[in-house]
Design an enzyme around this catalytic site. Structure first.
Site, PDB file in Angstrom:
ATOM      1  N   GLU A  37       0.851  -1.188   0.000  1.00  0.00           N
ATOM      2  CA  GLU A  37       0.000   0.000   0.000  1.00  0.00           C
ATOM      3  C   GLU A  37       0.887   1.237   0.000  1.00  0.00           C
ATOM      4  O   GLU A  37       1.830   1.339   0.783  1.00  0.00           O
ATOM      5  CB  GLU A  37      -0.907   0.005   1.231  1.00  0.00           C
ATOM      6  CG  GLU A  37      -1.689   1.283   1.452  1.00  0.00           C
ATOM      7  CD  GLU A  37      -2.530   1.697   0.246  1.00  0.00           C
ATOM      8  OE1 GLU A  37      -2.373   2.849  -0.200  1.00  0.00           O
ATOM      9  OE2 GLU A  37      -3.322   0.868  -0.247  1.00  0.00           O
ATOM     10  N   LYS A  55     -20.632   8.061   3.351  1.00  0.00           N
ATOM     11  CA  LYS A  55     -21.854   7.533   3.970  1.00  0.00           C
ATOM     12  C   LYS A  55     -22.028   8.074   5.384  1.00  0.00           C
ATOM     13  O   LYS A  55     -23.153   8.233   5.864  1.00  0.00           O
ATOM     14  CB  LYS A  55     -21.837   6.004   3.993  1.00  0.00           C
ATOM     15  CG  LYS A  55     -21.725   5.370   2.605  1.00  0.00           C
ATOM     16  CD  LYS A  55     -22.657   6.022   1.585  1.00  0.00           C
ATOM     17  CE  LYS A  55     -22.314   5.667   0.154  1.00  0.00           C
ATOM     18  NZ  LYS A  55     -21.196   6.408  -0.426  1.00  0.00           N
ATOM     19  N   GLY A 185     -23.267  12.909 -11.881  1.00  0.00           N
ATOM     20  CA  GLY A 185     -23.212  11.476 -11.610  1.00  0.00           C
ATOM     21  C   GLY A 185     -23.444  11.189 -10.140  1.00  0.00           C
ATOM     22  O   GLY A 185     -23.831  12.073  -9.358  1.00  0.00           O
ATOM     23  N   ILE A 186     -23.178   9.948  -9.746  1.00  0.00           N
ATOM     24  CA  ILE A 186     -23.472   9.535  -8.371  1.00  0.00           C
ATOM     25  C   ILE A 186     -22.672  10.348  -7.357  1.00  0.00           C
ATOM     26  O   ILE A 186     -23.221  10.840  -6.365  1.00  0.00           O
ATOM     27  CB  ILE A 186     -23.210   8.025  -8.201  1.00  0.00           C
ATOM     28  CG1 ILE A 186     -24.277   7.223  -8.962  1.00  0.00           C
ATOM     29  CG2 ILE A 186     -23.217   7.637  -6.726  1.00  0.00           C
ATOM     30  CD1 ILE A 186     -24.076   5.720  -8.937  1.00  0.00           C
ATOM     31  N   ILE A 187     -21.365  10.522  -7.587  1.00  0.00           N
ATOM     32  CA  ILE A 187     -20.535  11.254  -6.620  1.00  0.00           C
ATOM     33  C   ILE A 187     -21.025  12.690  -6.475  1.00  0.00           C
ATOM     34  O   ILE A 187     -21.186  13.207  -5.374  1.00  0.00           O
ATOM     35  CB  ILE A 187     -19.054  11.221  -7.034  1.00  0.00           C
ATOM     36  CG1 ILE A 187     -18.507   9.789  -6.968  1.00  0.00           C
ATOM     37  CG2 ILE A 187     -18.218  12.140  -6.139  1.00  0.00           C
ATOM     38  CD1 ILE A 187     -17.095   9.628  -7.499  1.00  0.00           C
ATOM     39  N   ASP A 206     -24.179  19.879 -15.863  1.00  0.00           N
ATOM     40  CA  ASP A 206     -23.803  18.641 -16.548  1.00  0.00           C
ATOM     41  C   ASP A 206     -24.088  18.805 -18.035  1.00  0.00           C
ATOM     42  O   ASP A 206     -25.103  19.397 -18.421  1.00  0.00           O
ATOM     43  CB  ASP A 206     -24.601  17.458 -15.985  1.00  0.00           C
ATOM     44  CG  ASP A 206     -24.029  16.114 -16.409  1.00  0.00           C
ATOM     45  OD1 ASP A 206     -23.349  15.474 -15.585  1.00  0.00           O
ATOM     46  OD2 ASP A 206     -24.246  15.702 -17.566  1.00  0.00           O
ATOM     47  N   HIS A 443     -45.846  -6.645   7.021  1.00  0.00           N
ATOM     48  CA  HIS A 443     -46.624  -5.418   6.821  1.00  0.00           C
ATOM     49  C   HIS A 443     -46.744  -4.683   8.150  1.00  0.00           C
ATOM     50  O   HIS A 443     -46.975  -5.307   9.176  1.00  0.00           O
ATOM     51  CB  HIS A 443     -48.021  -5.766   6.294  1.00  0.00           C
ATOM     52  CG  HIS A 443     -48.927  -4.572   6.194  1.00  0.00           C
ATOM     53  ND1 HIS A 443     -48.864  -3.674   5.153  1.00  0.00           N
ATOM     54  CD2 HIS A 443     -49.906  -4.118   7.029  1.00  0.00           C
ATOM     55  CE1 HIS A 443     -49.775  -2.721   5.341  1.00  0.00           C
ATOM     56  NE2 HIS A 443     -50.419  -2.973   6.473  1.00  0.00           N
TER      57      HIS A 443
END
Length: 468
Positions: A37, A55, A185-187, A206, A443
């Site tokens: 890494e 998140k 986009g998503i980001i 966009d 339910h």
């Protein structure tokens, strides 16, 4: 600089979700494993400057939004006080604890972790350079898992601190009064969700005609309707000029020469594979026409003892895809006859409302000329959604009309990401509409919308007018 040589059965380059999953699986299968890494901590983009911190911030955004919505129900809160420094420290504690967890698991598995930049010397060895030493690693097999990096716009003033990429946005430098996001986009949409809830006024520009073109138009129309009050969407438009002024960054759009001043600009136009410094071209590893590393169904490159997984081998560039690829590569190296051949890979935009899809979309089914039928259950008819301030949403299933088997599904609404798993499993298991509709769903729940959508297809629905 000191130089030493070591031998390992498997060397994994990159410690993101794909890389550490591959390394851990190799070790569990009894293979002597080395993990490389280039940064000081394990976890890659996803853990450190991607999925996990985003998140965490989206969770804060969700709580802020839902607390505001409760005012309609007679529960009032004071205006939230945003302490950006405390939020940043909280986010860093989360990533830090997960970093420690990964290091502990690597140590428990007797995986040798080397921090430094890797470079292939030939098909059997590579070098790793750090500030202190240079290590030559001789290996039997290698797995490339170096992920991706943000695409940069040409001739853009990135040296100005007000020009951000996704890492800058997640570092919470400040909360700009006006934030322009380049890329729908998503980001871009996730960061718009975060900063809007923290108090920024958001513009999104966009060049495309609509947001997330991979998603069906009926679903995107719901999303646009839901966010129009939060974001100013500027679609089918491009920037013609950027001026760095003391009071802000002045942006001129090409179509009408309109000028707007922003406190910050986030460039989120996508990502590209991250293998530039690995020297793979000189050892003959093949790249496909989209500039991703070319692999077969066992994740082998054209050099039989070198594998590649995750973002470096192509779309979808998702952590969960890379994790599964890492497992397969490790198992193949260990002698198992395994292949990466999933029927479907789920995708999620963690926006508000969330958008989640798996399998074929309706537009893909049309393009492939599949004889399909869609079944839609609107969340405005869901008791759970209505009582949870989550009535803006729908569950949409795609069935093959010849077999009645489910071939795709899409959900827009709160917690859509958590609801998608039943659809994914149903497609993998080859379920038909009856399998789903005759499975009793609790339910009131949001996930019962999947069973109810299958009932729409079957013509047995009683919660809506039965058109069939």
């Amino acid at each position: 600089m000191m130089e030493k040589k070591i031998y390992t059965q498997v060397v994994v380059v990159g410690s993101g979700p794909a890389g550490y999953s591959a390394a851990f699986r190799c070790a569990d299968l009894g293979l002597k494993t080395t993990l490389i890494e280039k940064y000081e901590v394990l976890g890659g983009v996803c853990l450190n400057v991607g999925c996990i911190p985003s998140k965490a911030l989206l969770h804060i955004s969700k709580v802020i939004t839902e607390s505001k919505e409760l005012s309609e129900s007679g529960v009032l809160f004071n205006k939230p006080i945003i302490d950006i420094n405390k939020i940043r420290k909280w986010k860093e504690r989360i990533t830090g604890s997960l970093n420690i967890g990964l290091s502990s698991m690597a140590k428990y598995r007797n995986i040798k972790v080397i921090i430094g930049k890797a470079k292939f010397l030939n098909s059997k060895s590579l070098s790793v350079e750090s500030k202190k030493e240079k290590v030559i690693i001789m290996f039997e097999n290698a797995i490339i898992a170096t992920g991706s990096r943000a695409i940069k716009l040409p001739n853009f003033p990135y040296n100005d601190k007000r020009i951000w990429d996704s890492t800058d946005a997640l570092n919470l430098q400040n909360i700009p009064n006006r934030l322009l996001i380049i890329g729908g986009g998503i980001i871009g949409l996730e960061m718009a969700t975060v900063y809007s809830s923290l108090g920024s006024k958001i513009d999104i520009i966009d060049s495309g005609m609509r947001l997330l073109p991979v998603v069906d138009k009926d679903v995107i129309d719901i999303f646009v309707c839901a966010v129009n009050k939060k974001f100013n969407l500027m679609l089918n438009r491009v920037i013609s000029k950027i001026e760095l002024e003391k009071q802000g960054v002045v942006v001129t759009t090409a179509d009408n020469e309109e000028k707007n001043c922003y406190d910050a600009i986030l460039v989120a136009i996508g990502r590209k594979p991250n293998y530039k410094d690995l020297n793979i071209n000189s050892i003959g590893i093949e790249i496909n026409e989209l500039n991703f590393i070319k692999t077969d169904k066992q994740l082998r490159t054209n050099i039989s003892n070198i594998f590649a997984i995750g973002d470096v081998i192509g779309q979808p560039m998702l952590a969960h895809k890379g994790i599964h690829e890492g497992h397969i590569a490790a198992e193949v190296i260990a002698g198992k006859k395994h292949f990466f051949m999933p029927k479907v890979i789920p995708c999620v935009a963690y926006t508000d409302p969330e958008i989640a899809w798996v399998g074929l979309t309706e537009q893909e089914a049309m393009k492939l000329k599949i004889n399909y039928k869609k079944a839609v259950f609107p969340w405005s008819a869901s008791g759970k959604a209505i009582t949870s301030h989550a009535h803006i949403g729908l569950t949409k299933l795609i069935f093959d009309k010849e077999t009645n088997r489910i071939i795709g599904g899409m959900i827009i609404g709160r917690n859509a990401s958590e609801l998608l798993s039943e659809i994914s499993l149903a497609i993998e298991m080859g379920c038909d509409a009856e399998d789903i509709s005759l499975t009793i769903h609790a339910h009131p729940t949001l996930y019962e919308s999947i069973g109810l959508a299958a009932e729409v297809f079957q013509g047995t629905i009683t919660d809506l007018m039965n058109i069939k």
